[in-house]
Motif scaffolding. Structure first.
Motif, PDB file in Angstrom:
ATOM      1  N   GLY A 150      -4.990  -9.130  -6.525  1.00 42.58           N
ATOM      2  CA  GLY A 150      -4.267  -9.368  -7.771  1.00 42.58           C
ATOM      3  C   GLY A 150      -2.772  -9.405  -7.493  1.00 42.58           C
ATOM      4  N   ASP A 151      -2.021  -8.582  -8.221  1.00 42.75           N
ATOM      5  CA  ASP A 151      -0.567  -8.511  -8.035  1.00 42.75           C
ATOM      6  C   ASP A 151      -0.157  -7.552  -6.914  1.00 42.75           C
ATOM      7  OD1 ASP A 151      -0.344 -10.242 -10.152  1.00 42.75           O
ATOM      8  OD2 ASP A 151       0.352  -8.744 -11.588  1.00 42.75           O
ATOM      9  N   HIS A 152      -1.115  -6.773  -6.405  1.00 42.18           N
ATOM     10  CA  HIS A 152      -0.811  -5.805  -5.354  1.00 42.18           C
ATOM     11  C   HIS A 152      -0.893  -6.488  -3.989  1.00 42.18           C
ATOM     12  CE1 HIS A 152      -1.894  -2.579  -2.424  1.00 42.18           C
ATOM     13  NE2 HIS A 152      -0.788  -2.094  -2.950  1.00 42.18           N
ATOM     14  N   HIS A 153       0.122  -6.251  -3.176  1.00 44.57           N
ATOM     15  CA  HIS A 153       0.185  -6.816  -1.828  1.00 44.57           C
ATOM     16  C   HIS A 153       0.433  -5.676  -0.842  1.00 44.57           C
ATOM     17  CE1 HIS A 153       0.568 -10.835  -3.620  1.00 44.57           C
ATOM     18  NE2 HIS A 153       1.356 -10.231  -4.492  1.00 44.57           N
ATOM     19  N   GLU A 154      -0.214  -5.764   0.302  1.00 44.73           N
ATOM     20  CA  GLU A 154      -0.060  -4.751   1.338  1.00 44.73           C
ATOM     21  C   GLU A 154       0.150  -5.457   2.669  1.00 44.73           C
ATOM     22  OE1 GLU A 154      -2.272  -0.647   2.196  1.00 44.73           O
ATOM     23  OE2 GLU A 154      -3.567  -2.397   2.418  1.00 44.73           O
ATOM     24  N   ILE A 155       1.318  -5.247   3.229  1.00 41.01           N
ATOM     25  CA  ILE A 155       1.634  -5.775   4.550  1.00 41.01           C
ATOM     26  C   ILE A 155       1.202  -4.712   5.551  1.00 41.01           C
ATOM     27  CG2 ILE A 155       3.477  -6.502   6.109  1.00 41.01           C
ATOM     28  CD1 ILE A 155       5.075  -7.246   3.511  1.00 41.01           C
ATOM     29  N   LYS A 156       0.275  -5.068   6.431  1.00 43.29           N
ATOM     30  CA  LYS A 156      -0.262  -4.118   7.409  1.00 43.29           C
ATOM     31  C   LYS A 156       0.141  -4.573   8.814  1.00 43.29           C
ATOM     32  CE  LYS A 156      -3.557  -1.591   6.723  1.00 43.29           C
ATOM     33  NZ  LYS A 156      -3.497  -0.154   6.507  1.00 43.29           N
ATOM     34  N   GLU A 157       0.856  -3.724   9.488  1.00 43.57           N
ATOM     35  CA  GLU A 157       1.198  -3.943  10.891  1.00 43.57           C
ATOM     36  C   GLU A 157       0.710  -2.731  11.675  1.00 43.57           C
ATOM     37  OE1 GLU A 157       2.499  -6.742  12.138  1.00 43.57           O
ATOM     38  OE2 GLU A 157       2.801  -7.699  10.192  1.00 43.57           O
ATOM     39  N   ASP A 158       0.817  -2.785  12.991  1.00 35.21           N
ATOM     40  CA  ASP A 158       0.304  -1.697  13.826  1.00 35.21           C
ATOM     41  C   ASP A 158       0.931  -0.342  13.510  1.00 35.21           C
ATOM     42  OD1 ASP A 158      -1.388  -3.429  15.149  1.00 35.21           O
ATOM     43  OD2 ASP A 158       0.017  -3.775  16.806  1.00 35.21           O
ATOM     44  N   ASP A 159       2.239  -0.326  13.243  1.00 38.40           N
ATOM     45  CA  ASP A 159       2.929   0.956  13.091  1.00 38.40           C
ATOM     46  C   ASP A 159       3.561   1.169  11.715  1.00 38.40           C
ATOM     47  OD1 ASP A 159       4.686  -1.094  13.605  1.00 38.40           O
ATOM     48  OD2 ASP A 159       5.923   0.029  15.005  1.00 38.40           O
ATOM     49  N   PHE A 160       3.229   0.330  10.739  1.00 36.28           N
ATOM     50  CA  PHE A 160       3.739   0.536   9.391  1.00 36.28           C
ATOM     51  C   PHE A 160       2.921  -0.243   8.370  1.00 36.28           C
ATOM     52  CE2 PHE A 160       6.180  -3.220  10.754  1.00 36.28           C
ATOM     53  CZ  PHE A 160       6.034  -4.060   9.663  1.00 36.28           C
ATOM     54  N   THR A 161       3.122   0.150   7.110  1.00 35.53           N
ATOM     55  CA  THR A 161       2.537  -0.548   5.965  1.00 35.53           C
ATOM     56  C   THR A 161       3.613  -0.667   4.898  1.00 35.53           C
ATOM     57  OG1 THR A 161       0.353   0.372   6.409  1.00 35.53           O
ATOM     58  CG2 THR A 161       0.728  -0.464   4.194  1.00 35.53           C
ATOM     59  N   ILE A 162       3.628  -1.794   4.204  1.00 34.88           N
ATOM     60  CA  ILE A 162       4.541  -2.001   3.084  1.00 34.88           C
ATOM     61  C   ILE A 162       3.697  -2.429   1.888  1.00 34.88           C
ATOM     62  CG2 ILE A 162       6.469  -3.341   2.160  1.00 34.88           C
ATOM     63  CD1 ILE A 162       7.339  -3.825   5.112  1.00 34.88           C
ATOM     64  N   ASP A 163       3.803  -1.681   0.790  1.00 34.03           N
ATOM     65  CA  ASP A 163       3.104  -2.003  -0.452  1.00 34.03           C
ATOM     66  C   ASP A 163       4.107  -2.531  -1.467  1.00 34.03           C
ATOM     67  OD1 ASP A 163       0.507  -1.168   0.187  1.00 34.03           O
ATOM     68  OD2 ASP A 163       0.903   0.882  -0.429  1.00 34.03           O
ATOM     69  N   TYR A 164       3.674  -3.503  -2.252  1.00 35.77           N
ATOM     70  CA  TYR A 164       4.514  -3.980  -3.353  1.00 35.77           C
ATOM     71  C   TYR A 164       3.651  -4.718  -4.364  1.00 35.77           C
ATOM     72  CZ  TYR A 164       4.449  -8.579  -1.050  1.00 35.77           C
ATOM     73  OH  TYR A 164       4.055  -9.766  -0.469  1.00 35.77           O
ATOM     74  N   PHE A 165       4.179  -4.853  -5.559  1.00 29.22           N
ATOM     75  CA  PHE A 165       3.530  -5.607  -6.628  1.00 29.22           C
ATOM     76  C   PHE A 165       4.391  -6.812  -6.945  1.00 29.22           C
ATOM     77  CE2 PHE A 165       1.607  -1.493  -6.983  1.00 29.22           C
ATOM     78  CZ  PHE A 165       0.306  -1.772  -7.372  1.00 29.22           C
ATOM     79  N   ASP A 166       3.759  -7.981  -6.988  1.00 26.11           N
ATOM     80  CA  ASP A 166       4.478  -9.219  -7.272  1.00 26.11           C
ATOM     81  C   ASP A 166       3.531 -10.142  -8.018  1.00 26.11           C
ATOM     82  OD1 ASP A 166       5.970 -11.541  -7.315  1.00 26.11           O
ATOM     83  OD2 ASP A 166       6.419 -11.525  -5.182  1.00 26.11           O
ATOM     84  N   ASP A 167       3.959 -10.585  -9.196  1.00 29.21           N
ATOM     85  CA  ASP A 167       3.107 -11.452 -10.020  1.00 29.21           C
ATOM     86  C   ASP A 167       3.259 -12.926  -9.681  1.00 29.21           C
ATOM     87  OD1 ASP A 167       5.577 -12.084 -11.075  1.00 29.21           O
ATOM     88  OD2 ASP A 167       5.158 -11.271 -13.074  1.00 29.21           O
TER      89      ASP A 167
END
Length: 130
Positions: free
Chosen positions: A45-62
């Motif tokens: 949906g609007d939730h996005h998760e950037i997954k890399e080996d040593d970090f994660t970035i979560d954000y919501f974008d419509d």
């Protein structure tokens, strides 16, 4: 606990959030830039998760262009690609933990070490209901 930052797209050099001129804000598609830059983005949906080996970035974008975007960072190295993107796209980054803009040319001045110090203060501070 996440390290929260806000991306700004603005013609104005922001030094203090109280002085932001909303007429200078520029709507952009942050998600489009992220999709070009990062290899592994999980979308629900609007939730996005950037997954890399040593970090994660979560954000919501419509999907609509916006001049700001809040991101939740997990892992110290999450800030470095964001700084790279900010420099390339003329964006600015506000660190909510310390209440200041991140100096993109000298990110060690702000950043993860200060977030950890702030987090330790918050977690070790006794609760006072008065």
């Amino acid at each position: 606990m996440s390290w929260d930052v806000v991306l700004f797209s603005s013609r104005q050099k922001i030094t203090d959030l109280a002085d932001v001129d909303e007429k200078q804000l520029l709507p952009v598609s942050f998600s489009r830039a992220f999709k070009k830059y990062f290899k592994n983005i999980i979308t629900d949906g609007d939730h996005h998760e950037i997954k890399e080996d040593d970090f994660t970035i979560d954000y919501f974008d419509d999907g609509e262009p916006s001049s700001t975007l809040m991101l939740n960072l997990y892992g110290e190295s999450a800030i470095y690609p964001l700084i790279d993107l900010a420099i390339k796209n003329n964006w600015q980054i506000f660190d909510t933990g310390i209440g200041d803009m991140i100096d993109l040319g000298n990110s060690s001045k702000n950043g993860y070490q200060n977030f950890q110090a702030y987090l330790n203060i918050v977690l070790n501070k006794p609760f006072n209901s008065n």
